[in-house]
Design a protein around this motif. Structure first.
Motif, PDB file in Angstrom:
ATOM      1  N   ASP A 409       0.838  -1.193   0.000  1.00 52.35           N
ATOM      2  CA  ASP A 409       0.000   0.000   0.000  1.00 52.35           C
ATOM      3  C   ASP A 409       0.884   1.259   0.000  1.00 52.35           C
ATOM      4  O   ASP A 409       2.046   1.220   0.386  1.00 52.35           O
ATOM      5  CB  ASP A 409      -0.952   0.006   1.209  1.00 52.35           C
ATOM      6  CG  ASP A 409      -0.230  -0.200   2.524  1.00 52.35           C
ATOM      7  OD1 ASP A 409       0.992  -0.435   2.516  1.00 52.35           O
ATOM      8  OD2 ASP A 409      -0.876  -0.113   3.589  1.00 52.35           O
ATOM      9  N   LEU A 411       0.812   5.475   1.044  1.00 56.21           N
ATOM     10  CA  LEU A 411       0.102   6.589   1.663  1.00 56.21           C
ATOM     11  C   LEU A 411       0.339   7.849   0.835  1.00 56.21           C
ATOM     12  O   LEU A 411       1.486   8.214   0.566  1.00 56.21           O
ATOM     13  CB  LEU A 411       0.606   6.821   3.096  1.00 56.21           C
ATOM     14  CG  LEU A 411      -0.015   8.025   3.819  1.00 56.21           C
ATOM     15  CD1 LEU A 411      -1.493   7.780   4.107  1.00 56.21           C
ATOM     16  CD2 LEU A 411       0.743   8.341   5.099  1.00 56.21           C
ATOM     17  N   TYR A 440       1.437  11.285   8.368  1.00 52.93           N
ATOM     18  CA  TYR A 440       2.350  10.227   7.935  1.00 52.93           C
ATOM     19  C   TYR A 440       2.366   9.078   8.940  1.00 52.93           C
ATOM     20  O   TYR A 440       2.300   7.896   8.561  1.00 52.93           O
ATOM     21  CB  TYR A 440       3.755  10.817   7.759  1.00 52.93           C
ATOM     22  CG  TYR A 440       4.812   9.804   7.404  1.00 52.93           C
ATOM     23  CD1 TYR A 440       4.959   9.334   6.100  1.00 52.93           C
ATOM     24  CD2 TYR A 440       5.670   9.293   8.388  1.00 52.93           C
ATOM     25  CE1 TYR A 440       5.932   8.396   5.774  1.00 52.93           C
ATOM     26  CE2 TYR A 440       6.640   8.357   8.079  1.00 52.93           C
ATOM     27  CZ  TYR A 440       6.771   7.906   6.769  1.00 52.93           C
ATOM     28  OH  TYR A 440       7.731   6.968   6.453  1.00 52.93           O
ATOM     29  N   ASN A 442       0.071   8.322  11.320  1.00 59.58           N
ATOM     30  CA  ASN A 442      -1.236   7.663  11.484  1.00 59.58           C
ATOM     31  C   ASN A 442      -1.538   6.726  10.325  1.00 59.58           C
ATOM     32  O   ASN A 442      -2.258   5.734  10.475  1.00 59.58           O
ATOM     33  CB  ASN A 442      -2.337   8.701  11.619  1.00 59.58           C
ATOM     34  CG  ASN A 442      -2.248   9.454  12.939  1.00 59.58           C
ATOM     35  OD1 ASN A 442      -1.581   9.010  13.866  1.00 59.58           O
ATOM     36  ND2 ASN A 442      -2.909  10.598  13.024  1.00 59.58           N
ATOM     37  N   ARG A 443      -1.029   7.068   9.151  1.00 60.39           N
ATOM     38  CA  ARG A 443      -1.138   6.214   7.953  1.00 60.39           C
ATOM     39  C   ARG A 443      -2.568   5.729   7.710  1.00 60.39           C
ATOM     40  O   ARG A 443      -2.859   4.535   7.610  1.00 60.39           O
ATOM     41  CB  ARG A 443      -0.179   5.031   8.074  1.00 60.39           C
ATOM     42  CG  ARG A 443       0.121   4.378   6.720  1.00 60.39           C
ATOM     43  CD  ARG A 443       1.298   3.439   6.756  1.00 60.39           C
ATOM     44  NE  ARG A 443       1.469   2.788   5.464  1.00 60.39           N
ATOM     45  CZ  ARG A 443       2.047   3.341   4.398  1.00 60.39           C
ATOM     46  NH1 ARG A 443       2.510   4.571   4.463  1.00 60.39           N
ATOM     47  NH2 ARG A 443       2.155   2.679   3.262  1.00 60.39           N
ATOM     48  N   GLU A 444      -3.469   6.696   7.624  1.00 67.53           N
ATOM     49  CA  GLU A 444      -4.869   6.362   7.341  1.00 67.53           C
ATOM     50  C   GLU A 444      -5.489   7.476   6.493  1.00 67.53           C
ATOM     51  O   GLU A 444      -4.962   8.589   6.413  1.00 67.53           O
ATOM     52  CB  GLU A 444      -5.652   6.167   8.641  1.00 67.53           C
ATOM     53  CG  GLU A 444      -5.616   7.353   9.571  1.00 67.53           C
ATOM     54  CD  GLU A 444      -6.214   7.050  10.947  1.00 67.53           C
ATOM     55  OE1 GLU A 444      -6.714   8.002  11.576  1.00 67.53           O
ATOM     56  OE2 GLU A 444      -6.166   5.884  11.381  1.00 67.53           O
ATOM     57  N   THR A 445      -6.612   7.163   5.888  1.00 64.08           N
ATOM     58  CA  THR A 445      -7.285   8.128   5.013  1.00 64.08           C
ATOM     59  C   THR A 445      -7.920   9.245   5.835  1.00 64.08           C
ATOM     60  O   THR A 445      -8.595   8.993   6.828  1.00 64.08           O
ATOM     61  CB  THR A 445      -8.353   7.407   4.172  1.00 64.08           C
ATOM     62  OG1 THR A 445      -7.691   6.434   3.342  1.00 64.08           O
ATOM     63  CG2 THR A 445      -9.115   8.387   3.294  1.00 64.08           C
ATOM     64  N   VAL A 446      -7.652  10.477   5.422  1.00 62.70           N
ATOM     65  CA  VAL A 446      -8.251  11.666   6.036  1.00 62.70           C
ATOM     66  C   VAL A 446      -8.810  12.513   4.903  1.00 62.70           C
ATOM     67  O   VAL A 446      -8.082  12.864   3.963  1.00 62.70           O
ATOM     68  CB  VAL A 446      -7.208  12.490   6.841  1.00 62.70           C
ATOM     69  CG1 VAL A 446      -7.837  13.770   7.390  1.00 62.70           C
ATOM     70  CG2 VAL A 446      -6.602  11.660   7.961  1.00 62.70           C
ATOM     71  N   ASP A 447     -10.094  12.838   4.980  1.00 63.66           N
ATOM     72  CA  ASP A 447     -10.759  13.558   3.898  1.00 63.66           C
ATOM     73  C   ASP A 447      -9.984  14.809   3.480  1.00 63.66           C
ATOM     74  O   ASP A 447      -9.626  15.630   4.313  1.00 63.66           O
ATOM     75  CB  ASP A 447     -12.181  13.940   4.339  1.00 63.66           C
ATOM     76  CG  ASP A 447     -13.002  14.497   3.192  1.00 63.66           C
ATOM     77  OD1 ASP A 447     -12.883  13.968   2.066  1.00 63.66           O
ATOM     78  OD2 ASP A 447     -13.748  15.475   3.422  1.00 63.66           O
ATOM     79  N   TYR A 451      -4.712   9.727   1.785  1.00 61.61           N
ATOM     80  CA  TYR A 451      -5.430   8.532   1.324  1.00 61.61           C
ATOM     81  C   TYR A 451      -4.464   7.357   1.345  1.00 61.61           C
ATOM     82  O   TYR A 451      -3.361   7.429   0.786  1.00 61.61           O
ATOM     83  CB  TYR A 451      -5.955   8.732  -0.098  1.00 61.61           C
ATOM     84  CG  TYR A 451      -6.773   7.554  -0.607  1.00 61.61           C
ATOM     85  CD1 TYR A 451      -8.098   7.391  -0.224  1.00 61.61           C
ATOM     86  CD2 TYR A 451      -6.204   6.605  -1.455  1.00 61.61           C
ATOM     87  CE1 TYR A 451      -8.840   6.306  -0.670  1.00 61.61           C
ATOM     88  CE2 TYR A 451      -6.942   5.519  -1.913  1.00 61.61           C
ATOM     89  CZ  TYR A 451      -8.259   5.377  -1.512  1.00 61.61           C
ATOM     90  OH  TYR A 451      -9.000   4.292  -1.960  1.00 61.61           O
ATOM     91  N   LEU A 452      -4.866   6.279   2.028  1.00 66.84           N
ATOM     92  CA  LEU A 452      -4.064   5.062   2.049  1.00 66.84           C
ATOM     93  C   LEU A 452      -4.543   4.163   0.918  1.00 66.84           C
ATOM     94  O   LEU A 452      -5.605   3.546   1.012  1.00 66.84           O
ATOM     95  CB  LEU A 452      -4.184   4.352   3.401  1.00 66.84           C
ATOM     96  CG  LEU A 452      -3.289   3.128   3.578  1.00 66.84           C
ATOM     97  CD1 LEU A 452      -1.819   3.481   3.424  1.00 66.84           C
ATOM     98  CD2 LEU A 452      -3.531   2.469   4.946  1.00 66.84           C
ATOM     99  N   SER A 454      -4.532   1.028  -1.624  1.00 65.49           N
ATOM    100  CA  SER A 454      -4.106  -0.370  -1.733  1.00 65.49           C
ATOM    101  C   SER A 454      -3.374  -0.552  -3.068  1.00 65.49           C
ATOM    102  O   SER A 454      -3.469   0.290  -3.968  1.00 65.49           O
ATOM    103  CB  SER A 454      -5.321  -1.294  -1.687  1.00 65.49           C
ATOM    104  OG  SER A 454      -6.119  -1.093  -2.865  1.00 65.49           O
TER     105      SER A 454
END
Length: 531
Positions: A409, A411, A440, A442-447, A451-452, A454
């Motif tokens: 994946d 980021l 960086y 947290n490595r998760e999608t934030v509006d 965007y993480l 795949s």
């Protein structure tokens, strides 16, 4: 020692002596070279005095007198040997900055003596070889004729007199030197790209690459396009074992390479911990004679530079495993990236700044990019604000790479709005850097920010990494209320009509001095009334 004036103010005043005679790209060499010479000379006298008396001198003049006296003794040769063993260089009494300054004050300054001092330092140890080669004491830029040229150098020496380069605590001197390099970069504009990475991006690159390795003793860091060494040295600020960091750096431009060497010393990096090389990073691999896997690789290479892309490079271990393709001749971006990545340890992190084109360009670059993605090597892509760097106003991105990690994946972070506008450049402040680092980590999608993606997401996008494909920052248009808009238009028209009527009434009440003016106003009223 006597208290010095504000160090930065004194150092910057030295630039004022030279500013009217040449541009910043030239006078930086003189000023930074003379500051470094003063540092070596002052360090030498203090070390000599300490060796003789087992204490620090009150003044440099006291240290000079003690050194001159010792050099008259029979054991002078042994004393010099001991000094060279610890400092790697020696200076005759008449070659010190303190001695030169005395000459300046008595109008007896001789630049040949200063050149002899430069030569002595450069010949003392391979460590200092060619270090002052760019400080041309005989240049016409300093003035016309021997007298004016000598007077210019003498004035700089006089201005720097009050700069206490020895008692500065911690990295005060190194940071002052960094500040000067940054100021020169600002003044020289596009020419600065070769020697300086602005503080904001440098901090972000370094903190990403060092993350998780802050406690490592003996951290090995590498910058194959090191410029003045600013990016390498920023590691000191974030390591918990800064005295044990080993710095590896390569630089193509000899003058910039010398600047990096001076910068290392002024940041008190031990000679054994600096492994610097003057050479072409892409032309021939370096380093090759030592363990070449580094814990950290940070790079800000020249963007879209030309290189040979000769077919022989397909047999080069750095470039041979990427679908039989090389970075194109006109754009060496991926050549720099692959060189740095080759030298990264299996457990390390690499962060490189490049133009956005590397994210989506096709042909050979797409093949290389696809291979990196298939291998899971690209960990994150961070879009930076435009106008961050002195050599270009285009927006750039940071690509973060790792080896042999689980998952493929990627980021994506859009940090294009994380800046504050200053005079010439957009600047990333501490709060902007902290925000990007939080995204960086947290490595998760934030509006609208991150965007993480795949591997399947990326494959569906045909291995195009253009950030807007993954992070949608567009704002929805507010729907128009036609009913309210119609009512607003009607009210506006009504107000206009009422104002026009009032205006016509006022004009109708005017009296006129002659018939010609009256006819003109009446004609105007007629036209206005028909509108």
């Amino acid at each position: 020692m006597a208290e010095s004036k504000d160090l930065l103010q004194i150092l910057w005043s030295g630039a004022d002596v030279l500013r009217g005679k040449m541009d910043a790209n030239e006078y930086k060499t003189y000023l930074l070279g003379l500051i470094f010479y003063k540092y070596l000379s002052d360090s030498y006298l203090v070390s000599a005095y300490d060796l003789l008396n087992d204490e620090m001198p009150e003044t440099l003049e006291e240290a000079q007198a003690a050194y001159e006296e010792e050099m008259q003794e029979d054991e002078a040769e042994e004393f010099l040997k001991e000094l060279k063993g610890s400092l790697h260089y020696t200076l005759e009494p008449q070659m010190t900055y303190t001695s030169m300054l005395k000459d300046v004050k008595f109008n007896a300054f001789n630049r040949e003596k200063l050149q002899a001092a430069f030569n002595r330092i450069q010949e003392s140890d391979e460590l200092f070889n060619g270090l002052f080669a760019d400080v041309d004491l005989y240049s016409n830029r300093l003035g016309t004729g021997d007298q004016k040229q000598s007077a210019t150098i003498a004035e700089v020496l006089r201005v720097l007199e009050d700069a206490d380069l020895i008692n500065a605590e911690g990295d005060v001197l190194g940071n002052a030197y960094e500040y000067l390099i940054g100021q020169f970069a600002s003044e020289t504009g596009k020419k600065a790209g070769e020697f300086y990475t602005p503080h904001g991006p440098a901090q972000l690159l370094t903190r990403i690459a060092i993350m998780g390795q802050e406690d490592k003793k003996g951290l090995q860091v590498y910058d194959p396009c090191m410029g003045s060494g600013s990016l390498l040295l920023s590691c000191k600020n974030y390591s918990n074992e800064p005295d044990y960091i080993k710095y590896y750096g390569q630089e193509l431009m000899p003058s910039t390479y010398n600047l990096a060497r001076m910068n290392m010393f002024l940041h008190k990096v031990h000679p054994e911990n600096q492994v610097l090389h003057n050479g072409d990073t892409l032309d021939a691999d370096w380093p090759t004679d030592v363990e070449t896997g580094f814990d950290m690789v940070t790079m800000n290479p020249p963007y879209s530079a030309k290189w040979s892309a000769a077919k022989g490079f397909l047999q080069d271990e750095r470039f041979m495993d990427y679908g039989g393709k090389l970075a194109p001749k006109s754009k060496a971006d991926y050549a720099f990236l692959l060189h740095g990545f080759y030298h990264l340890k299996q457990t390390g992190t690499m962060a490189i700044v490049l133009p956005h084109g590397v994210l989506f360009r096709g042909a050979a670059e797409k093949t290389i990019r696809e291979t990196l993605l298939q291998n899971g090597s690209i960990y994150a892509v961070i879009g930076l604000p435009a106008n961050m760097f002195y050599n270009t106003s285009i927006p750039t991105c940071i690509i973060v790479l790792k080896k042999h990690r689980e998952g493929r994946d990627v980021l994506f972070i859009d940090a294009s709005n994380q800046f504050e506008k200053e005079k010439k450049q957009n600047v990333m402040k501490e709060e902007h850097i902290e925000h990007v680092l939080e995204l960086y980590q947290n490595r998760e999608t934030v509006d609208k920010e991150a965007y993480l993606a795949s591997f399947e997401d990326i494959k569906e996008n045909d291995f195009n990494l253009n950030i807007p494909r993954y992070v949608d920052t567009s704002e929805e248009e507010i729907p128009v209320d036609l009913k309210a808009l119609t009512k607003e238009i009607e009210e506006t028209n009504k107000a206009i009509n009422e104002t026009n009527a009032t205006f016509l009434d006022m004009l109708g009440e005017l009296t006129f001095a002659d018939s010609e003016t009256k006819e003109s106003v009446e004609a105007f009223l007629k036209v206005f009334g028909e509108m």
